[in-house]
Design an enzyme around this catalytic site. Structure first.
Site, PDB file in Angstrom:
ATOM      1  N   GLU A 194       0.880  -1.181   0.000  1.00  0.00           N
ATOM      2  CA  GLU A 194       0.000   0.000   0.000  1.00  0.00           C
ATOM      3  C   GLU A 194       0.908   1.219   0.000  1.00  0.00           C
ATOM      4  O   GLU A 194       1.482   1.574   1.034  1.00  0.00           O
ATOM      5  CB  GLU A 194      -0.889  -0.015   1.263  1.00  0.00           C
ATOM      6  CG  GLU A 194      -1.879  -1.171   1.313  1.00  0.00           C
ATOM      7  CD  GLU A 194      -3.069  -0.959   0.392  1.00  0.00           C
ATOM      8  OE1 GLU A 194      -3.356   0.193   0.012  1.00  0.00           O
ATOM      9  OE2 GLU A 194      -3.722  -1.960   0.030  1.00  0.00           O
ATOM     10  N   CYS A 228      -2.139   9.528   2.616  1.00  0.00           N
ATOM     11  CA  CYS A 228      -1.713   8.980   1.320  1.00  0.00           C
ATOM     12  C   CYS A 228      -2.699   9.298   0.201  1.00  0.00           C
ATOM     13  O   CYS A 228      -2.310   9.355  -0.954  1.00  0.00           O
ATOM     14  CB  CYS A 228      -1.510   7.479   1.444  1.00  0.00           C
ATOM     15  SG  CYS A 228      -2.974   6.639   2.052  1.00  0.00           S
TER      16      CYS A 228
HETATM   17  P1  NAD Z   1       8.212   4.622   4.995  1.00  0.00           P
HETATM   18  O1  NAD Z   1       8.225   3.810   3.754  1.00  0.00           O
HETATM   19  O2  NAD Z   1       9.362   5.507   5.261  1.00  0.00           O
HETATM   20  O3  NAD Z   1       8.100   3.674   6.301  1.00  0.00           O
HETATM   21  C1  NAD Z   1       7.102   2.685   6.410  1.00  0.00           C
HETATM   22  C2  NAD Z   1       7.620   1.565   7.303  1.00  0.00           C
HETATM   23  O4  NAD Z   1       8.757   0.967   6.688  1.00  0.00           O
HETATM   24  C3  NAD Z   1       8.060   2.021   8.691  1.00  0.00           C
HETATM   25  O5  NAD Z   1       7.612   1.065   9.640  1.00  0.00           O
HETATM   26  C4  NAD Z   1       9.571   2.045   8.615  1.00  0.00           C
HETATM   27  O6  NAD Z   1      10.212   1.731   9.833  1.00  0.00           O
HETATM   28  C5  NAD Z   1       9.867   0.957   7.585  1.00  0.00           C
HETATM   29  N1  NAD Z   1      11.075   1.257   6.799  1.00  0.00           N
HETATM   30  C6  NAD Z   1      11.573   2.484   6.477  1.00  0.00           C
HETATM   31  N2  NAD Z   1      12.676   2.360   5.741  1.00  0.00           N
HETATM   32  C7  NAD Z   1      12.896   1.026   5.577  1.00  0.00           C
HETATM   33  C8  NAD Z   1      13.885   0.261   4.896  1.00  0.00           C
HETATM   34  N3  NAD Z   1      14.871   0.836   4.225  1.00  0.00           N
HETATM   35  N4  NAD Z   1      13.781  -1.082   4.937  1.00  0.00           N
HETATM   36  C9  NAD Z   1      12.789  -1.684   5.588  1.00  0.00           C
HETATM   37  N5  NAD Z   1      11.809  -1.009   6.261  1.00  0.00           N
HETATM   38  C10 NAD Z   1      11.878   0.322   6.253  1.00  0.00           C
HETATM   39  O7  NAD Z   1       6.840   5.422   4.964  1.00  0.00           O
HETATM   40  P2  NAD Z   1       6.280   6.466   6.007  1.00  0.00           P
HETATM   41  O8  NAD Z   1       7.113   7.712   5.937  1.00  0.00           O
HETATM   42  O9  NAD Z   1       6.064   5.828   7.319  1.00  0.00           O
HETATM   43  O10 NAD Z   1       4.825   6.779   5.381  1.00  0.00           O
HETATM   44  C11 NAD Z   1       4.637   7.699   4.368  1.00  0.00           C
HETATM   45  C12 NAD Z   1       4.437   7.024   3.028  1.00  0.00           C
HETATM   46  O11 NAD Z   1       3.496   5.998   3.133  1.00  0.00           O
HETATM   47  C13 NAD Z   1       3.863   7.995   1.983  1.00  0.00           C
HETATM   48  O12 NAD Z   1       4.506   7.762   0.755  1.00  0.00           O
HETATM   49  C14 NAD Z   1       2.403   7.590   1.884  1.00  0.00           C
HETATM   50  O13 NAD Z   1       1.776   7.863   0.656  1.00  0.00           O
HETATM   51  C15 NAD Z   1       2.470   6.121   2.155  1.00  0.00           C
HETATM   52  N6  NAD Z   1       1.213   5.617   2.716  1.00  0.00           N
HETATM   53  C16 NAD Z   1       0.426   4.820   1.972  1.00  0.00           C
HETATM   54  C17 NAD Z   1      -0.787   4.382   2.478  1.00  0.00           C
HETATM   55  C18 NAD Z   1      -1.705   3.497   1.687  1.00  0.00           C
HETATM   56  O14 NAD Z   1      -2.665   2.997   2.278  1.00  0.00           O
HETATM   57  N7  NAD Z   1      -1.463   3.267   0.403  1.00  0.00           N
HETATM   58  C19 NAD Z   1      -1.169   4.762   3.748  1.00  0.00           C
HETATM   59  C20 NAD Z   1      -0.330   5.576   4.501  1.00  0.00           C
HETATM   60  C21 NAD Z   1       0.869   5.998   3.971  1.00  0.00           C
END
Ligand code: NAD
Length: 442
Positions: A194, A228
């Site tokens: 997602e 998002c």
């Molecule tokens: P992110 O990708 O930075 O982090 C998400 C999760 O991944 C966190 O738990 C984090 O600890 C982990 N993570 C971060 N870097 C990682 C890596 N290199 N390897 C493995 N795991 C890692 O996202 P965020 O900043 O928490 O959220 C914002 C993003 O999420 C935006 O792009 C937004 O559009 C998207 N989002 C999508 C939805 C949806 O339902 N489609 C909902 C909410 C947010």
């Protein structure tokens, strides 16, 4: 503890989870406030109440959703009865983001448990208060071998991704989505991703501008734009721009007051890194409204930008904050030129009273989901699939679909023994013409 086969056990644990969440609702709301001043109304509407409603729906329907489904058999197999059995995948990893940290961690977890899986949850490190209360609730509710939480950042996430899983459900950025997909490919683990994108919001000359402004202001500035599916930019018919802008300014002021930084209804930016990223997107020469910021309070005002260049940072990446660029178009070709610069978005919005224009846009462009004459609210219908397409994600969930994605669907033919048609067995001599006639007839 037979969560794989005992649906009654799964239901009981979900009831216990419901009880524990309801009992801790005030603490969850407080944690969300402590993390980034999420307003109480938004915390209840989009986090606790959303999860409670999802839980109640799952508890009510779990037996129905889990039951093998009898389906129409193929005449080729006559006599038979055919079924789809739903089998839990096994060990599921859920990785959650920070922006709706309770809802986006708990909803996939609930469905994975309902479908009979073991679950490991990795909540976001950027919302420590919410992650801590999630851990407490989960520890109180589930046996550690059934559901477990691992708090922490990239190191914990990477260590978890290095293990073998039977299903991975990830919500977050496109960049990390790719990391997850690569790790999953190592063991051919199925995934739901997602992700995000640049969500267009198109307004034509027939739209009710005042109402559009009201619905856009709510969808854009809820959670301080850190949603998002928030509209990322506006594309409005050129002649409508001036009127639309005055409605937008009126609506923002009505919602958050003249001193927006004092509003209890406007959240803060999650951390300094994101605050800086967003502040750097604001070109003071383009500011039509807002533009103020305060690093100590992690505050950025609801901001409208006039026609930023398409190669500026604000038009290059997903904004994910309270900044809304307003672009104009004259022809449908102008719309296409902007939208086609980006990967397929997670959401898409059209404001128009012209049914054929709205339908044309909705069917021409590929996107995860969206609305005609509103923003964000498609999220709230459990009967609609929620998910992206292309770079905005893989797979969709909500309602029964969430139960279904955490289940392997096993097709089974139960053959009757009272008749055994000889047609398919070798030797095939002289049978081909007859079998062709039957296949044509079927
Ligand atoms: P992110 O990708 O930075 O982090 C998400 C999760 O991944 C966190 O738990 C984090 O600890 C982990 N993570 C971060 N870097 C990682 C890596 N290199 N390897 C493995 N795991 C890692 O996202 P965020 O900043 O928490 O959220 C914002 C993003 O999420 C935006 O792009 C937004 O559009 C998207 N989002 C999508 C939805 C949806 O339902 N489609 C909902 C909410 C947010």
């Amino acid at each position: 503890m037979d969560y794989k086969n005992d649906i009654g056990y799964r239901k009981e644990t979900l009831k216990k989870l419901l009880y524990n969440i309801q009992k801790s609702e005030d603490l969850i709301v407080k944690a969300l406030y402590d993390d980034f001043k999420k307003p109480e109304f938004e915390a209840v509407l989009t986090e606790t109440n959303y999860v409670i409603s999802e839980l109640k729906d799952t508890i009510k329907n779990i037996h129905k959703w889990a039951k093998p489904k009898r389906i129409w058999p193929s005449l080729l197999n006559f006599p038979s009865t055919d079924y789809i059995y739903k089998e839990p995948y096994g060990k599921v990893l859920v990785i959650a983001p920070w922006n709706y940290p309770f809802q986006l961690a708990l909803c996939p977890l609930i469905s994975a448990v309902a479908a009979g899986n073991r679950v490991v949850l990795k909540p976001s490190e950027l919302t420590p208060h919410t992650s801590a209360i999630i851990t407490k609730i989960i520890q109180k509710t589930f046996h550690v071998n059934h559901v477990e939480v691992f708090e922490g950042g990239v190191e914990v996430s990477s260590a978890l991704l290095a293990q073998r899983w039977d299903y991975i459900f990830f919500t977050g950025s496109v960049a990390v989505g790719k990391v997850v997909a690569k790790a999953a490919a190592e063991n051919l683990t199925p995934v739901t991703l997602e992700l995000g994108g640049k969500n267009p919001c198109i307004i034509d000359e027939t739209a009710d501008l005042k109402l559009a402004a009201k619905r856009i202001v709510w969808g854009k500035f809820i959670n301080a734009g850190q949603t998002c599916i928030a509209p990322d930019y506006i594309l409005i018919q050129k002649n409508m721009k001036i009127n639309f802008l005055s409605f937008m300014m009126e609506e923002i002021t009505k919602s958050y007051g003249k001193k927006m930084e004092k509003s209890p209804d406007f959240a803060r930016i999650i951390n300094t890194k994101n605050w800086l990223r967003l502040v750097n997107m604001i070109d003071p020469e383009r500011v039509l409204f807002g533009g103020e910021s305060d690093a100590n309070a992690l505050y950025i005002a609801p901001t409208l930008l006039e026609e930023p260049a398409l190669d500026s940072a604000v038009m290059k990446e997903e904004i994910f904050g309270p900044i809304l660029p307003i672009l104009t178009y004259e022809t449908e070709d102008d719309i296409k030129k902007v939208i086609s610069r980006y990967e397929k978005p997670l959401a898409f919005y059209v404001f128009s009273d012209n049914k054929s224009f709205a339908k044309k846009l909705i069917t021409t462009y590929s996107f995860g989901g969206g609305c005609i004459n509103d923003t964000v609210v498609h999220f709230s219908n459990k009967r609609l699939p929620f998910g992206g397409v292309g770079h905005s994600g893989i797979g969709a969930y909500h309602g029964q679909l969430s139960f279904d994605i955490f289940s392997h669907h096993k097709g089974v033919v139960k053959k009757g023994n009272w008749l055994d048609l000889p047609m398919r067995y070798a030797p095939y001599k002289d049978k081909l013409a007859a079998i062709k006639r039957i296949l044509d007839w079927l």
